[in-house]
Write a protein that holds these residues in place. Sequence first.
Motif, short mmCIF file in Angstrom:
data_model
loop_
_atom_site.label_atom_id
_atom_site.label_comp_id
_atom_site.label_asym_id
_atom_site.label_seq_id
_atom_site.Cartn_x
_atom_site.Cartn_y
_atom_site.Cartn_z
N ALA A 174 -2.48 -1.01 10.77
CA ALA A 174 -1.33 -1.92 10.70
C ALA A 174 -1.44 -3.03 11.74
O ALA A 174 -1.14 -4.20 11.46
CB ALA A 174 -0.03 -1.13 10.89
N VAL A 219 -2.93 4.59 -2.54
CA VAL A 219 -3.86 5.17 -1.57
C VAL A 219 -3.73 6.69 -1.68
O VAL A 219 -2.66 7.25 -1.43
CB VAL A 219 -3.52 4.72 -0.14
CG1 VAL A 219 -4.54 5.29 0.85
CG2 VAL A 219 -3.46 3.20 -0.05
N PRO A 264 -1.67 -5.76 3.26
CA PRO A 264 -0.49 -5.48 2.45
C PRO A 264 0.77 -5.99 3.14
O PRO A 264 0.79 -6.19 4.36
CB PRO A 264 -0.48 -3.96 2.36
CG PRO A 264 -1.07 -3.52 3.67
CD PRO A 264 -2.07 -4.58 4.05
N LEU A 324 -3.72 5.01 11.04
CA LEU A 324 -2.76 4.20 10.28
C LEU A 324 -2.16 3.10 11.15
O LEU A 324 -2.02 1.94 10.72
CB LEU A 324 -1.66 5.11 9.74
CG LEU A 324 -0.66 4.52 8.74
CD1 LEU A 324 -1.36 3.99 7.51
CD2 LEU A 324 0.38 5.57 8.37
N THR A 345 2.80 -0.78 4.49
CA THR A 345 2.24 0.47 4.00
C THR A 345 3.35 1.51 4.00
O THR A 345 3.96 1.76 5.05
CB THR A 345 1.07 0.94 4.88
OG1 THR A 345 0.07 -0.08 4.90
CG2 THR A 345 0.49 2.24 4.35
N ILE A 400 4.31 -0.63 8.97
CA ILE A 400 4.35 0.69 8.32
C ILE A 400 5.82 1.00 8.04
O ILE A 400 6.67 0.84 8.92
CB ILE A 400 3.76 1.79 9.22
CG1 ILE A 400 2.28 1.52 9.50
CG2 ILE A 400 3.95 3.18 8.60
CD1 ILE A 400 1.72 2.35 10.64
N ALA A 453 0.86 -1.18 0.00
CA ALA A 453 0.00 0.00 0.00
C ALA A 453 0.90 1.24 0.00
O ALA A 453 1.75 1.39 0.88
CB ALA A 453 -0.91 0.00 1.22
N GLU A 494 1.18 5.54 -0.63
CA GLU A 494 0.48 6.81 -0.80
C GLU A 494 0.67 7.33 -2.22
O GLU A 494 1.70 7.13 -2.84
CB GLU A 494 0.95 7.84 0.23
CG GLU A 494 2.43 8.11 0.23
CD GLU A 494 2.85 8.99 1.40
OE1 GLU A 494 2.07 9.17 2.34
OE2 GLU A 494 3.99 9.49 1.38
N LEU A 547 -7.38 2.86 2.70
CA LEU A 547 -6.46 1.72 2.72
C LEU A 547 -7.19 0.44 2.32
O LEU A 547 -8.39 0.29 2.55
CB LEU A 547 -5.86 1.57 4.12
CG LEU A 547 -4.79 2.61 4.49
CD1 LEU A 547 -4.58 2.66 6.00
CD2 LEU A 547 -3.49 2.31 3.77
#
Length: 462
Positions: free
Chosen positions: A265, A219, A236, A261, A239, A272, A196, A198, A231
């Motif tokens: 996760a 995302v 994933p 976020l 991220t 992350i 994932a 941004e 998300l």
Amino acid sequence: MILKDLNRQGSVTLTQQLYEQIRSLILNDELHEGERIFSTREVAGSLQISRNIVIEAYDRLLSEGYLEIIPKSGTFVAKGASIKAAKKEGSITLQGIVFEKQPTYIDFKGGNPAIDHFPRKKWAQLTKDVCLDAPSSIFGYGDPCGVLSLRKVLVNYLRRARGVICDHSQIVITSGATQALKLITELLVKKDDFIAVEDPVTDEMRNIFTNADASIFPVAADHEGIQPALLPEKRPSFTFVIPSHQFPLGGTLTIQRRVQLLEYARKMDSYIVEDDYDSEFTYEGGSVPSIQGLDPDCVIYVGTFSKILSPALRIGYVVLPKPLIEPFYSLKWYSDRHTSSIEQYALARFIDEGHLDKHVRKMKKIYMERRKVLTDALQRAFPTVHVIGKAAGMHIVAQFPGITFTKELCEKLMQEGVKIYPVEHFALNKGSHADKIVLGYGGITVEELKKGVEILKRNIQE
């Protein structure tokens, strides 16, 4: 065969100079295959040097295959030895070292630091001190995870400057953030996995992920960073976010989104990856601490000194959750054995003695001035322009209502002496950012910034 006079005052021997002259003539095809060259006696007389010098140069050229002797005929350029050497355009030489010239256009690339303010004298002094004072062992193979003194210094620096919570065993020194992200991807992404990411995102990061055969789930990000509500529902591998100063849009991720976020996760049992590339340079309010400090077990933190000091150093680092330390160590060893030790020791001293903090304070003033010059010039030239992401970093995003930055417009600007970077270029899902461009100001002087905006104004008005 036309030879130039040799420099009798220089540090290079006459034999070496003569050898290089004749070799260059052959490589540049100025002496052709099969062409007879002057005898050693003729060359010695022409250049007023000892015949032994010429014999030594000829012997070396013969041993390397550039020349051949045909009995009773003389010395000739060997067959297959002539090749036109590729000449690098736009370079200068200094005692045999080639330095590339800077491009003639004004380059608004985001993330370029002001390398003209690199602390050369202090860095040279520290490097010299390391080479002279340190034990001989530093010139051997080092630890794959990095020099211990640098990792210990980083523990304190990152806690103080970025709110990162770790011990030195969790830090691995890498050859820039690029290597760190490549190794993270190799470690975490399995077959048919996805990441994932941004959107928009720097193309370097995108290429790292795709080259590792990972699929990307974009995302959308806005002026406050990645939007956690968008998300994916499926887990994933990790991220990827740039929360402190999103590239390219420049937003800072709010605490509400950071919490969302982290909750995501944890729910997905995923990591992350936090890229913190230029967060030292904050101009409005205090700097926002890292996400890693909120949950060290959930976040892999990546940093670099390319933006703070110089891209030439190639020193980055990754702060790992403890379960990933051993497998990451192994990957690092197989990647490059270890990052340059001498530069790590110099950097450790640079940080420990307070020079990094002093340099950051100095650069913040310089970047604030350049940022103000750029934004003021833009607003004078384009009254409707909307400036985004100016609170931190070394770039802004300028939005021009009604203007589409097409390939043709960018090429025209390039011909006029300005290189810009449309945000649309960094977008995974196209169509939302056609009127925005990234304008980096870190590596551009005040005069160049003003001139660059004038060129933009002239061409966009046309």
